[in-house]
Design a protein around this motif. Structure first.
Motif, PDB file in Angstrom:
ATOM      1  N   LEU A   8       0.848  -1.192   0.000  1.00 29.92           N
ATOM      2  CA  LEU A   8       0.000   0.000   0.000  1.00 29.92           C
ATOM      3  C   LEU A   8       0.881   1.238   0.000  1.00 29.92           C
ATOM      4  O   LEU A   8       1.809   1.351   0.813  1.00 29.92           O
ATOM      5  CB  LEU A   8      -0.916   0.014   1.215  1.00 29.92           C
ATOM      6  CG  LEU A   8      -1.961  -1.105   1.303  1.00 29.92           C
ATOM      7  CD1 LEU A   8      -2.847  -0.904   2.535  1.00 29.92           C
ATOM      8  CD2 LEU A   8      -2.820  -1.172   0.047  1.00 29.92           C
TER       9      LEU A   8
ATOM     10  N   PRO B  38       0.792   5.405   0.182  1.00 27.84           N
ATOM     11  CA  PRO B  38       0.023   6.640   0.353  1.00 27.84           C
ATOM     12  C   PRO B  38       0.240   7.583  -0.825  1.00 27.84           C
ATOM     13  O   PRO B  38       1.306   7.591  -1.448  1.00 27.84           O
ATOM     14  CB  PRO B  38       0.584   7.240   1.650  1.00 27.84           C
ATOM     15  CG  PRO B  38       1.302   6.118   2.320  1.00 27.84           C
ATOM     16  CD  PRO B  38       1.794   5.226   1.222  1.00 27.84           C
ATOM     17  N   ARG B  39      -0.769   8.368  -1.121  1.00 27.85           N
ATOM     18  CA  ARG B  39      -0.670   9.312  -2.238  1.00 27.85           C
ATOM     19  C   ARG B  39       0.468  10.317  -1.982  1.00 27.85           C
ATOM     20  O   ARG B  39       0.535  10.941  -0.932  1.00 27.85           O
ATOM     21  CB  ARG B  39      -1.992  10.054  -2.406  1.00 27.85           C
ATOM     22  CG  ARG B  39      -2.014  11.024  -3.585  1.00 27.85           C
ATOM     23  CD  ARG B  39      -3.352  11.738  -3.652  1.00 27.85           C
ATOM     24  NE  ARG B  39      -4.418  10.797  -3.975  1.00 27.85           N
ATOM     25  CZ  ARG B  39      -4.755  10.447  -5.211  1.00 27.85           C
ATOM     26  NH1 ARG B  39      -4.082  10.958  -6.241  1.00 27.85           N
ATOM     27  NH2 ARG B  39      -5.748   9.606  -5.438  1.00 27.85           N
TER      28      ARG B  39
ATOM     29  N   ARG C  37       5.562   7.888  -1.454  1.00 23.81           N
ATOM     30  CA  ARG C  37       5.971   6.518  -1.778  1.00 23.81           C
ATOM     31  C   ARG C  37       6.947   5.951  -0.754  1.00 23.81           C
ATOM     32  O   ARG C  37       7.014   4.738  -0.560  1.00 23.81           O
ATOM     33  CB  ARG C  37       6.620   6.487  -3.168  1.00 23.81           C
ATOM     34  CG  ARG C  37       5.644   6.818  -4.287  1.00 23.81           C
ATOM     35  CD  ARG C  37       6.312   6.638  -5.635  1.00 23.81           C
ATOM     36  NE  ARG C  37       5.372   6.916  -6.719  1.00 23.81           N
ATOM     37  CZ  ARG C  37       5.677   6.803  -8.011  1.00 23.81           C
ATOM     38  NH1 ARG C  37       6.913   6.441  -8.369  1.00 23.81           N
ATOM     39  NH2 ARG C  37       4.779   7.061  -8.930  1.00 23.81           N
TER      40      ARG C  37
ATOM     41  N   ALA D 182       5.468   3.576   1.946  1.00 24.52           N
ATOM     42  CA  ALA D 182       4.747   2.378   1.517  1.00 24.52           C
ATOM     43  C   ALA D 182       4.862   1.282   2.570  1.00 24.52           C
ATOM     44  O   ALA D 182       5.877   1.149   3.257  1.00 24.52           O
ATOM     45  CB  ALA D 182       5.289   1.897   0.178  1.00 24.52           C
TER      46      ALA D 182
ATOM     47  N   LEU E 150       1.213   3.911   7.924  1.00 24.24           N
ATOM     48  CA  LEU E 150       1.026   4.632   6.667  1.00 24.24           C
ATOM     49  C   LEU E 150       0.699   6.104   6.873  1.00 24.24           C
ATOM     50  O   LEU E 150       0.668   6.873   5.915  1.00 24.24           O
ATOM     51  CB  LEU E 150      -0.108   3.971   5.870  1.00 24.24           C
ATOM     52  CG  LEU E 150       0.194   2.568   5.321  1.00 24.24           C
ATOM     53  CD1 LEU E 150      -1.095   1.879   4.883  1.00 24.24           C
ATOM     54  CD2 LEU E 150       1.170   2.660   4.144  1.00 24.24           C
TER      55      LEU E 150
ATOM     56  N   VAL F  46      -2.198   7.499   7.700  1.00 20.38           N
ATOM     57  CA  VAL F  46      -3.431   7.828   6.984  1.00 20.38           C
ATOM     58  C   VAL F  46      -4.597   7.776   7.958  1.00 20.38           C
ATOM     59  O   VAL F  46      -4.492   7.209   9.052  1.00 20.38           O
ATOM     60  CB  VAL F  46      -3.679   6.860   5.811  1.00 20.38           C
ATOM     61  CG1 VAL F  46      -2.606   7.022   4.744  1.00 20.38           C
ATOM     62  CG2 VAL F  46      -3.756   5.413   6.292  1.00 20.38           C
TER      63      VAL F  46
ATOM     64  N   ASP G 236      -8.621   9.154   3.356  1.00 19.84           N
ATOM     65  CA  ASP G 236      -7.386   9.296   2.580  1.00 19.84           C
ATOM     66  C   ASP G 236      -7.339   8.269   1.452  1.00 19.84           C
ATOM     67  O   ASP G 236      -8.013   7.237   1.488  1.00 19.84           O
ATOM     68  CB  ASP G 236      -6.162   9.126   3.481  1.00 19.84           C
ATOM     69  CG  ASP G 236      -5.968  10.312   4.414  1.00 19.84           C
ATOM     70  OD1 ASP G 236      -6.658  11.330   4.211  1.00 19.84           O
ATOM     71  OD2 ASP G 236      -5.143  10.208   5.344  1.00 19.84           O
ATOM     72  N   SER G 237      -6.516   8.567   0.456  1.00 19.78           N
ATOM     73  CA  SER G 237      -6.373   7.693  -0.709  1.00 19.78           C
ATOM     74  C   SER G 237      -5.072   6.909  -0.636  1.00 19.78           C
ATOM     75  O   SER G 237      -4.063   7.380  -0.107  1.00 19.78           O
ATOM     76  CB  SER G 237      -6.398   8.518  -2.004  1.00 19.78           C
ATOM     77  OG  SER G 237      -7.643   9.180  -2.143  1.00 19.78           O
ATOM     78  N   LEU G 238      -5.120   5.690  -1.157  1.00 24.53           N
ATOM     79  CA  LEU G 238      -3.958   4.823  -1.240  1.00 24.53           C
ATOM     80  C   LEU G 238      -3.890   4.194  -2.623  1.00 24.53           C
ATOM     81  O   LEU G 238      -4.895   4.139  -3.339  1.00 24.53           O
ATOM     82  CB  LEU G 238      -4.034   3.696  -0.195  1.00 24.53           C
ATOM     83  CG  LEU G 238      -3.997   4.067   1.287  1.00 24.53           C
ATOM     84  CD1 LEU G 238      -4.340   2.839   2.126  1.00 24.53           C
ATOM     85  CD2 LEU G 238      -2.613   4.583   1.674  1.00 24.53           C
TER      86      LEU G 238
ATOM     87  N   VAL H 113      -9.416   4.822   2.170  1.00 28.30           N
ATOM     88  CA  VAL H 113      -9.484   4.319   3.542  1.00 28.30           C
ATOM     89  C   VAL H 113     -10.891   4.606   4.079  1.00 28.30           C
ATOM     90  O   VAL H 113     -11.236   5.750   4.377  1.00 28.30           O
ATOM     91  CB  VAL H 113      -8.412   4.980   4.430  1.00 28.30           C
ATOM     92  CG1 VAL H 113      -8.519   4.437   5.862  1.00 28.30           C
ATOM     93  CG2 VAL H 113      -7.023   4.742   3.863  1.00 28.30           C
TER      94      VAL H 113
END
Length: 414
Positions: free
Chosen positions: A104, A106-107, A110, A113, A154, A156, A160-162, A182
């Motif tokens: 995974l 996170p936006r 990197r 991860a 992470l 997050v 949030d986006s992954l 998420v």
């Protein structure tokens, strides 16, 4: 004298006689309460100990969990039949553990991860507590619920986006990308590992993408995941494992034995639950034996005390009969009920105060909100009800003796 007027008169005379000897009555009450108070305190300690252990276990969602121990073939039909058992609350298939690990990202971060294990879930999952894994219908493949440790790693939070990266070996190696949102963060009790809870179709898609022969592209794997696989492959879906939650903690040992009879290796907390249930039964037996001795002593002391009272006041009671007072049976019975209720009231008050002191002393070693001594309202009600009934039985013999006194005994020399 009419019976309707005799009974109130007997009760008034019994009360005035009891009050005239209040010092002796108080001594008897204290003696009786000294017998009952330890029993009540023991009942509170038993309830607090067992209830505390039960509460501690029930706070752990894994206590009712039964997991398949090894990879083998389980059909969707068999798992569905298992889910409809009355002692089963929740069943979820598992995909192969080696195929369920994904990266995974996170936006725009990197470097943070994290590799997590995917666990299939749906609404009502006990691991997720109040969250209940309510993945939006129609968008299940785009949502993930992270364990607390995974979310912290992470950095997050919900919303949030992954980006999920699914890699597979081959010539050349390939990687599929799937954007995720998420949806929630699971309670810390759900898992101490880095876990992502996703829909079953998404978990199956990851497994199919990595292991299907011939190889599938990511979109084809998504289409074959979940229920669509039954329609497109025209065969029953097979799963290598499952996780199951018993409806009640007490069902876990029986379910574990049932799986053993089916030659299905499982991992459960059956041993720990058996120990708790055995402790509960042992404490109940110990308390019952102690209670029988204590209660017998309580009412035996009350009954003999009332018999001695009748013998000591034989002349006075016979004189009352000589003057036409009827219903003498109730004279010692009423006095016995008053003494017993006063004694049990004093015992309940003493046990309550002592229980509060015990809880205060051990507050620093007990989990928040847990009590070592737990006197429930049912104990108070049972104590009062048993006292009323037992006092009547214990004193009715003395009442019978009082009713058998002849009026001439009141005018004869003792």
């Amino acid at each position: 004298m009419k019976p309707s007027a005799a009974f109130p008169l007997v009760f008034r005379l019994a009360w005035r006689d009891l009050w005239s000897e209040k010092v002796m009555a108080l001594c008897l009450v204290i003696g009786l309460s000294a017998t009952a108070a330890p029993l009540l305190l023991l009942a509170g300690l038993k309830a607090g100990l067992v209830e505390g252990m039960r509460t501690t276990l029930l706070q752990d969602p894994h206590i009712r969990e039964i997991d398949s121990a090894t990879n083998r073939t389980f059909t969707a039909t068999w798992l569905d039949e298992l889910a409809h058992r009355p002692d089963v609350a929740f069943v979820m298939p598992r995909t192969r553990t080696l195929a369920a690990s994904v990266l995974l990202v996170p936006r725009d971060r990197r470097e943070e991860a994290r590799r997590v294990e995917l666990l299939p879930t749906r609404s009502g999952d006990p691991l997720l507590g109040n969250q209940q894994a309510r993945l939006p219908k129609g968008q299940a493949d785009q949502n993930i619920i992270l364990s607390a440790s995974a979310a912290a790693s992470l950095h997050v939070q919900p919303g949030d986006s992954l980006m999920m990266r699914v890699s597979r070996l081959g010539t050349p190696p390939e990687t599929a990308l799937q954007p995720l949102r998420v949806a929630a963060v699971a309670p810390a009790s759900a898992s101490g590992r880095d876990v992502g809870f996703v829909s079953l179709p998404l978990a199956e898609a990851v497994e199919l993408y990595r292991e299907h022969t011939p190889p599938l592209d990511w979109q084809a794997a998504l289409q074959l995941g979940g229920k669509a696989s039954n329609d497109q492959r025209n065969v029953e879906t097979l799963y290598p494992g499952f996780r199951l939650y018993a409806r009640h903690m007490e069902n876990v040992p029986a379910l574990s034995h049932w799986f053993a009879a089916q030659n299905v290796d499982v991992v459960s907390q059956a041993g720990e639950i058996d120990r708790l249930l055995t402790l509960d039964r042992s404490l109940s037996a110990l308390f019952l034996l102690t209670a029988i001795l204590g209660i017998s002593g309580f009412f035996l002391a009350l009954g003999t005390g009332m018999w001695a009272l009748v013998q000591r006041k034989r002349l006075s009671l016979a004189t009352m009969g000589f003057f036409g007072v009827r219903g003498m049976l109730w004279f010692p019975v009423f006095q016995g009920e008053c003494l017993a209720l006063a004694a049990i009231g004093l015992a309940l008050g003493g046990a309550t105060l002592m229980g509060a002191a015990i809880n205060l002393v051990f507050a620093h070693v007990l989990p928040s909100g847990q009590k070592l001594c737990l006197l429930q309202p049912a104990v108070y009600g049972a104590a009062l009800g048993l006292t009323l009934l037992g006092a009547f039985v214990a004193t009715v013999l003395a009442g019978w003796r009082a009713s058998r006194l002849q009026p001439w005994e009141g005018v004869s020399a003792p």
